[in-house]
Design an enzyme around this catalytic site. Structure first.
Site, mmCIF file in Angstrom:
data_model
loop_
_atom_site.group_PDB
_atom_site.id
_atom_site.type_symbol
_atom_site.label_atom_id
_atom_site.label_comp_id
_atom_site.label_asym_id
_atom_site.label_seq_id
_atom_site.Cartn_x
_atom_site.Cartn_y
_atom_site.Cartn_z
ATOM 1 C CG ASP A 4 -14.177 -27.201 -27.024
ATOM 2 O OD1 ASP A 4 -13.518 -26.729 -27.969
ATOM 3 O OD2 ASP A 4 -15.246 -26.705 -26.622
ATOM 4 C CG HIS A 148 -15.729 -32.260 -27.010
ATOM 5 N ND1 HIS A 148 -16.907 -32.085 -27.697
ATOM 6 C CD2 HIS A 148 -15.742 -31.364 -25.992
ATOM 7 C CE1 HIS A 148 -17.622 -31.133 -27.104
ATOM 8 N NE2 HIS A 148 -16.941 -30.676 -26.067
HETATM 9 ZN ZN ZN Z 1 -15.612 -28.328 -22.893
#
Ligand code: ZN
Length: 284
Positions: A4, A148
């Protein structure tokens, strides 16, 4: 595997080159704002064959927003991704994993399927590369891990994660927008992959919230004889549950059907930790 909050100038190229090195793939959930600022990295995602989903424009708490504000967050991001990478996402990852019915209506109107995760690597929480690798070792066939694009420790952990998956005969894949499960990319040599028959999935929806506790609603699909594992975050504990038999009080809870169907819920004490837990499902 999902990454992400990209793309980021410091990390995205390294992420992509490690995936290439291991002939692996992933799903990325960039924000619209980052996409607009880094069009060449969006192209790099695309040319590496990564699946690209929507992660809102600038990562707000969408559950505090009106329907029209949410609509703007999601549709601007669809446009930015279309303009930079040339694809229109069909998946949406809500920031912080926070969702509600207003958000879900907007997602549906844009043809987006909401994707949470089965395993939270905690890489956003500054854990070490070896802790991230250890979290990934819990993944089973068809499951989704939250990681991430930006933490250096994630980039550092990635080769080990990919080696571990290979040694467990699992491959990386993309997420099916019809089932919400990770599936082997088409043309892959098999070995893991498929999100297939006999399984179940569980959706996790954050509900009522108080200063000291919150409710989580869970809905199982694909089986009526299931075991759901709920991964509480540090500090959290079970206060109450309904429509299922739930055992455990901290750490990992286990839920089984009690005759009340496939939707159930828990009330959790926050004890200072307001993060929505993740859950995974196994069919008997
Ligand atoms: Zn996020």
């Amino acid at each position: 595997m999902t990454f992400d909050d990209g793309p980021n100038t410091g990390t995205t190229n390294q992420l992509i080159s490690t995936l290439r090195q291991y002939n692996a793939t992933a799903t990325v959930f960039p924000t619209g704002s980052n996409a607009q600022s880094n069009p060449s990295l969006m192209q790099a995602y695309r040319s590496a064959g990564l699946q690209i989903g929507n992660h809102s424009w600038d990562h707000p708490h969408l559950i505090n927003m009106s329907s029209s504000e949410i609509q703007s967050q999601l549709s601007r991001t669809q446009q930015a991704i279309q303009q930079t990478a040339g694809v229109t996402p069909t998946l949406f990852r809500p920031p912080y994993g926070e969702t509600n019915s207003t958000l879900q209506q907007v997602e549906a109107s844009l043809g987006l399927r909401e994707i949470i995760w089965d395993v939270d690597s905690q890489d956003w929480n500054n854990v070490s590369a070896s802790q991230i690798r250890q979290a990934a070792s819990r993944l089973t066939n068809g499951q989704i891990i939250l990681m991430h694009d930006w933490p250096a420790n994630t980039i550092q952990a990635l080769p080990g994660i990919l080696q571990d998956l290979q040694s467990r005969n699992l491959c990386t894949g993309h997420i099916s927008s019809s089932t919400g499960r990770a599936v082997a990319p088409s043309g892959s040599g098999g070995g893991g992959g498929g999100g297939g028959g006999g399984g179940c999935t569980v959706s996790v929806t954050r509900a009522d919230d108080w200063s000291d506790r919150f409710n989580v609603n869970l809905a199982v699909s694909g089986s009526s004889n299931w075991t759901v594992t709920i991964n509480l975050n540090s500090g959290q504990s079970l206060q109450n549950s309904w429509n299922a038999t739930v055992t455990g009080s901290t750490g990992t809870l286990t839920a089984r059907p009690n005759g009340a169907g496939n939707t159930f819920g828990v009330t959790l004490y926050k004890n200072g930790n307001n993060t929505t837990p993740t859950a995974s499902c196994a069919a008997a």
